[in-house]
Design a protein around this motif. Structure first.
Motif, PDB file in Angstrom:
ATOM      1  N   THR A  28      52.358   5.360  68.050  1.00 12.52           N
ATOM      2  CA  THR A  28      51.610   6.235  67.064  1.00 12.52           C
ATOM      3  C   THR A  28      52.109   7.423  66.632  1.00 12.52           C
ATOM      4  N   SER A  29      53.527   7.726  68.194  1.00 14.03           N
ATOM      5  CA  SER A  29      53.834   8.832  68.031  1.00 14.03           C
ATOM      6  C   SER A  29      54.806   9.415  67.131  1.00 14.03           C
ATOM      7  N   ALA A  30      55.250   8.546  66.472  1.00 12.94           N
ATOM      8  CA  ALA A  30      56.786   8.976  65.224  1.00 12.94           C
ATOM      9  C   ALA A  30      55.859   8.924  64.459  1.00 12.94           C
ATOM     10  N   LEU A  31      54.410   9.066  64.004  1.00  7.92           N
ATOM     11  CA  LEU A  31      53.563   8.746  62.186  1.00  7.92           C
ATOM     12  C   LEU A  31      53.204  10.416  61.979  1.00  7.92           C
ATOM     13  N   CYS A  32      54.615  11.114  61.205  1.00  7.85           N
ATOM     14  CA  CYS A  32      54.515  12.243  60.656  1.00  7.85           C
ATOM     15  C   CYS A  32      54.071  12.603  59.783  1.00  7.85           C
ATOM     16  N   GLY A  33      53.956  11.172  58.543  1.00  8.39           N
ATOM     17  CA  GLY A  33      52.953  11.494  57.397  1.00  8.39           C
ATOM     18  C   GLY A  33      51.343  12.164  57.416  1.00  8.39           C
ATOM     19  N   LYS A  34      50.755  12.295  56.967  1.00  6.63           N
ATOM     20  CA  LYS A  34      49.505  12.890  56.377  1.00  6.63           C
ATOM     21  C   LYS A  34      48.269  11.068  55.897  1.00  6.63           C
ATOM     22  N   LEU A  35      47.909  10.864  56.738  1.00  6.56           N
ATOM     23  CA  LEU A  35      46.671   9.483  56.171  1.00  6.56           C
ATOM     24  C   LEU A  35      45.774  10.700  55.467  1.00  6.56           C
ATOM     25  N   ASP A  64      58.001  20.107  55.529  1.00  3.37           N
ATOM     26  CA  ASP A  64      57.592  20.131  57.325  1.00  3.37           C
ATOM     27  C   ASP A  64      57.771  18.875  57.602  1.00  3.37           C
ATOM     28  N   LEU A  65      56.463  18.256  56.315  1.00  3.55           N
ATOM     29  CA  LEU A  65      56.098  17.022  56.778  1.00  3.55           C
ATOM     30  C   LEU A  65      56.869  16.168  57.512  1.00  3.55           C
ATOM     31  N   LEU A  66      58.799  16.287  56.389  1.00  3.28           N
ATOM     32  CA  LEU A  66      59.503  14.807  56.319  1.00  3.28           C
ATOM     33  C   LEU A  66      59.617  15.330  57.765  1.00  3.28           C
ATOM     34  N   THR A  67      59.454  16.658  58.684  1.00  5.21           N
ATOM     35  CA  THR A  67      60.492  16.708  60.290  1.00  5.21           C
ATOM     36  C   THR A  67      59.300  16.005  60.991  1.00  5.21           C
ATOM     37  N   PRO A  68      59.489  15.971  61.975  1.00  8.04           N
ATOM     38  CA  PRO A  68      58.429  14.989  62.536  1.00  8.04           C
ATOM     39  C   PRO A  68      57.972  15.838  63.321  1.00  8.04           C
ATOM     40  N   ALA A  69      57.453  15.724  63.831  1.00  7.73           N
ATOM     41  CA  ALA A  69      55.255  16.325  64.941  1.00  7.73           C
ATOM     42  C   ALA A  69      56.262  16.486  66.066  1.00  7.73           C
TER      43      ALA A  69
END
Lengths: 256, 274
Positions: B20-27, B267-272
């Motif tokens: 789950t660490s690479a999930l950078c979108g919003k749910l 910003d959403l497109l850059t991974p958190a």
């Protein structure tokens, strides 16, 4: 979170504690262990003795079977969805095939039960606790037979009977090996480990599946006779035409 | 720390083999009873978010490639038992989670879901299943960034069901579990139970309550405001040394959705950072 703690504190409470007049007999074991043959012989015998017997097979819900078949054909399953679709199939069978006859007082013979899911899904990496919770609605069997067989014997029986091992049966989705036979061996080995660990957890009756068919059947009938108290069958459904059935015969006088 | 700023996690043990660490979108979840107007809101929000420059994926129940069609067929036959129904929906959800939602989150999408696991849990409870059982079944679900619960009473739902949809649905009325003499009576009883079950989950799952007795436009404006704030949370996240006081002093802006979320979207497109 507190459910988890509660489950840990009482891990044996896996099945529904509801009581029924009927009896539930299940057989478990890896493919090629000979369990289906034994269950068929047992159910013939029970019918010939005048008991109402209902047969239920793994993966046979008319509502779900088509989806499972399509999903397998197109390799659509992940360990989680594979587990869930089988639980759905099982739920439909419990609600429509297994529970009503048990309430009526018949003997239900199930070829594979929730234990198959516990073994297979865990071998696929699904959590042991999660899959046990998933089947918590299942009815606790009166008797669960486990057919223990060495892997080579099982593999020999399967390869003798069918042309090829199937993708999911061989655990090819887990990429354990590119060789189907090797993958089957590794995957079924994991399943055997899970079954062995469940013997105590669920009180399996272990049958040595390397014995002759007749020897195994004699043992099974002895256990069933004793556990179900067939000489004084309390609340069990009897055939109305009992007097017309040759009770020493092998088959039933009436089609299923 | 606000839920919106944390990396996504599973409720319980999660899916085997999923990182789950690479999930950078919003749910983002829109929940609520049948007929409350969820799908209207989802389509309004989708259009708005896309205008603002976000990539949006929307999903909803019984839309999976694996069992969506089977569920619809099975429901036509009216022979589904309550356990089978619950597990069909769990299979449908798992298939969408693994094959649609997680890949979209990995690609940085805003995932708008018309219902999530909560409706399934509420329905199963309303049909007599053990709530602890069904909650654990759904333990593999991802904890969303926000759950907007469109809260309405059965009285609020009735006119929408009758005028907008032209009548009562067999399953939405819980007719399979015989809750009343006719569709109306059954609908009222069944939906009251579902609403009660959803209400009782609000705290456990951290629902944000949205008053859905208002007009669709009022609800939409309200949701826009909340989602803008949620997406801004990404932009304003302090990288190292946080200046929380400064961030907090900033007045909550009136919705300026377009400009605010265009920036947020980049910003959403850059991974958190983990």
């Amino acid at each position: 979170m507190e459910d988890w703690v509660r489950w840990k504190a009482n891990p044996m409470r896996v099945f529904s504690s509801r009581k029924f007049p009927g009896k539930l007999i299940v057989v478990e074991g890896i493919d090629g262990s000979g369990k289906s043959t034994q269950l068929a012989l047992l159910s013939h015998w029970l019918r010939s003795r005048g008991f109402g017997v209902v047969f239920s097979e793994w993966n046979s819900s008319p509502l779900v079977r088509e989806t499972t078949r399509r999903g397998k054909k197109k390799d659509m399953f992940t360990p989680t969805t594979f587990s869930l679709i089988h639980a759905t199939d099982f739920a439909d069978r419990i609600e429509r095939q297994i529970l009503p006859p048990l309430r009526a007082g018949s003997i239900v013979c199930a070829d594979r039960y929730a234990f198959t899911a516990f073994a297979r899904d865990t071998a696929r990496g699904v959590s042991r606790r999660w899959v046990r919770n998933l089947y918590r609605f299942a009815i606790r069997p009166t008797l669960a037979f486990y057919f223990r067989v060495p892997l080579d014997v099982a593999l020999g029986r399967i390869l003798g009977g069918r042309d090829a091992l199937k993708y999911y049966e061989a655990g090819m989705d887990l990429h354990l090996s590119r060789d189907v036979e090797e993958s089957f061996r590794l995957f079924q080995g994991r399943i055997v480990d899970e079954y062995e660990a469940m013997i105590d957890e669920f009180g399996f009756r272990v049958i040595d599946a390397t014995l002759s068919i007749e020897e195994q059947q004699t043992k099974i009938r002895e256990i069933v006779e004793q556990e179900l108290d067939l000489t004084h069958p309390n609340g069990l459904l009897r055939a109305p035409w009992q007097g017309f059935v040759d009770t020493n015969g092998i088959g039933s006088a009436r089609p299923v | 720390m606000k839920a919106s700023q944390q990396p996504l996690t599973f409720y319980e043990e999660g899916l085997p083999g999923v990182d789950t660490s690479a999930l950078c979108g919003k749910l983002i979840v829109i929940e609520g009873p049948d007929g409350v107007g969820r799908s209207t809101q989802v389509s309004l929000l989708r259009t708005w978010l896309e205008h603002s420059g976000h990539a949006v994926m929307d999903t909803g129940m019984a839309r999976s490639a694996l069992v969506g069609k089977t569920i619809r067929q099975a429901k036509r036959g009216n022979t589904l038992g309550p356990l089978t129904l619950s597990l069909f929906y769990a299979t449908d959800f798992a298939d969408r989670l693994e094959n649609e939602i997680i890949p979209a989150l990995r690609a940085g999408f805003v995932v708008l879901t018309d219902r999530y696991i909560y409706s399934s849990i509420a329905r199963a409870s309303a049909r007599g299943s053990d709530p602890a059982w069904i909650r654990q079944v759904f333990g593999f679900a991802l904890r969303p960034h926000a759950i907007y619960y469109l809260r309405a009473s059965v009285q609020d739902l009735l006119p929408r069901v009758v005028y907008a949809r032209g009548g009562f649905d067999y399953w939405e009325s819980g007719m399979d579990v015989h809750m009343g003499k006719d569709l109306f009576e059954s609908f009222v009883r069944y939906q009251s139970r579902v609403i009660r079950a959803l209400d009782s989950m609000a705290q456990r799952y951290d629902f944000e309550m949205v008053d859905a007795s208002r007009t669709p436009d009022k609800i939409f404006q309200d949701l826009k405001k909340r989602i803008t704030r949620l997406l801004d949370g990404v932009k304003r996240r302090p990288q190292k040394a946080p200046a929380p006081s400064a961030a907090r002093k900033k007045p909550v802006r009136a919705p300026e959705p377009v400009s605010a979320s265009v920036q947020a979207s980049s910003d959403l497109l850059t991974p958190a950072p983990a």
